[in-house]
Design an enzyme around this catalytic site. Structure first.
Site, short mmCIF file in Angstrom:
data_model
loop_
_atom_site.label_atom_id
_atom_site.label_comp_id
_atom_site.label_asym_id
_atom_site.label_seq_id
_atom_site.Cartn_x
_atom_site.Cartn_y
_atom_site.Cartn_z
N ARG A 38 92.34 -85.12 31.98
CA ARG A 38 91.34 -84.36 33.01
C ARG A 38 91.00 -82.73 32.43
O ARG A 38 90.87 -82.01 33.11
CB ARG A 38 92.11 -84.09 34.24
N ARG A 42 87.47 -80.35 37.15
CA ARG A 42 87.40 -79.52 38.23
C ARG A 42 88.13 -77.93 37.77
O ARG A 42 87.68 -77.10 38.50
CB ARG A 42 88.04 -80.04 39.57
N ARG A 51 77.94 -80.04 38.02
CA ARG A 51 78.24 -81.15 38.95
C ARG A 51 77.53 -80.76 40.31
O ARG A 51 77.67 -81.83 41.17
CB ARG A 51 79.65 -81.66 38.96
N ASP A 87 85.14 -92.49 35.06
CA ASP A 87 86.25 -92.79 36.11
C ASP A 87 86.68 -94.22 35.96
O ASP A 87 85.88 -95.04 35.55
CB ASP A 87 85.69 -92.55 37.66
N TYR A 162 93.89 -100.65 43.61
CA TYR A 162 92.70 -99.92 44.31
C TYR A 162 91.98 -101.09 45.27
O TYR A 162 91.59 -100.91 46.39
CB TYR A 162 91.74 -99.26 43.52
#
Length: 355
Positions: A38, A42, A51, A87, A162
């Site tokens: 990562r 962010r 973004r 992702d 998921y």
């Protein structure tokens, strides 16, 4: 075929002698290579700026945006490898599943996979389904030059979790209920996901990725016997499918201290280790013939620079006897991490390990 490997995987080019790939191959390195899971995302203000107003999954389909986001941490931190911005649910979205990534929640699946009839929705992934990946990696490898690009995918168990749960879960009760109660359906689901995952990794390697990482983020929820019986063969199928390319294959999970040996056995060249197990002990569990990646606790970066350096030293000391070591965090960079702490950390590891 990859820009970094011939059809036999024997004649790589620009990235072959990079510290990252040398460490993955357990060869001598000029310094311990560093990258962060990562690292693109962010924690970077420049990421938040580009973004702005663009949904996560849409951002993954824009080659120029993907290129910019992937390059941002390489420019800022001086890390030894880039990781492709995407992702783990991108290939599932690409084959037509109705899912989205909801801010603050994560991937949410409109119709969970619960029956044999649901398997019909999991069709094969073709390169045309993810043509934007091929385009973006082409742009990236030209920009990166001798800096390797890591491709990645979600492992079959984590993707299945998921799909069966319909979103993130702390207990995995639906996924485990299928695994224990309908082992044939479970095996067929993971096998289908292994084929999709392998196809997605092949696209990335053939476009120019120098290494690939399989994220089995939720495998730590499994007991070793269940992992071996119900999960390991699907991950092994993915690793086997890309073995012929000659690029390093990394296997990572969270809370997988009890599974490290099995994760290596599944076929990885490099086993990722979270912060719960020291690297010297991890090496004992994994056994010879594998490099290790890790394993600073991501929360350490919120402490003082002196405390960070002390904890980094502990990681480097534990890694001193390893055949190959890629420095990383034990999980991903947290969104509120100070980017300057990552830059300092990269420089510190490089300085401390220069040979």
């Amino acid at each position: 075929m990859s820009a970094n490997a011939s059809p036999t995987g024997m004649q790589p080019t620009a990235t072959y002698d990079s510290p990252f790939l040398k460490a993955c191959r357990r060869e001598p390195v000029p310094h311990t290579p560093v990258w962060f899971m990562r690292q693109a995302g962010r924690s970077l203000p420049e990421y938040r700026k580009v973004r702005e107003g663009i949904p996560m999954l849409e951002s993954c389909t824009r080659p120029e945006l993907v290129t910019e986001i992937t390059l941002q941490p390489v420019r800022r931190h001086g890390v030894d490898a880039a990781i492709y911005y995407s992702d783990i649910v991108v290939p599932l979205k690409a084959i037509g599943l109705d899912l989205d990534i909801k801010p603050g929640v994560g991937p949410v699946v409109a119709e969970p996979v619960r029956t044999r009839a649901d398997l019909a929705r999991l069709r094969d992934l073709t390169p045309e389904d993810v043509s934007y990946v091929t385009e973006a990696i082409g742009l990236l490898t030209r920009e990166l030059g001798s800096t390797p690009l890591i491709g990645f995918a979600g492992a079959p168990f984590t993707l299945a979790s998921y799909l069966v749960e319909g979103g993130p879960s702390r207990t995995y009760e639906n996924a485990k209920a299928m695994m224990y109660g309908d082992p044939e359906l479970w095996a067929d689901l993971l096998d289908r996901l292994a084929d999709i995952t392998a196809a997605f990794l092949k696209v990335q390697i053939e476009a120019g990725a120098s290494a690939v990482q399989l994220f089995d983020s939720w495998a730590g929820a499994l007991a070793p016997a269940d992992y071996r019986r119900s999960v390991m063969s699907a991950s092994a199928k993915v690793f086997d499918a890309v073995a012929g390319y000659g690029v390093p294959r990394i296997h990572f999970g969270v809370g997988t201290g009890e599974l490290l040996g099995l994760m290596g056995e599944a076929g990885a060249d490099v086993v990722g280790v979270d912060w719960r197990v020291p690297l010297d002990e991890a090496a004992r569990r994994v056994g010879p013939g594998k490099a290790l990646q890790g394993n600073l606790d991501p929360t350490v970066l919120f402490s003082t620079p002196q405390a960070v350096e002390a904890k980094v030293r502990e990681v480097l000391d534990a890694a001193a006897g390893l055949e190959g070591h890629v420095f990383n965090l034990g999980h991903g960079v947290m969104p509120t991490t100070d980017p300057d702490a990552l830059t300092r950390l990269t420089e510190y590891v490089h300085t401390q390990t220069a040979r």
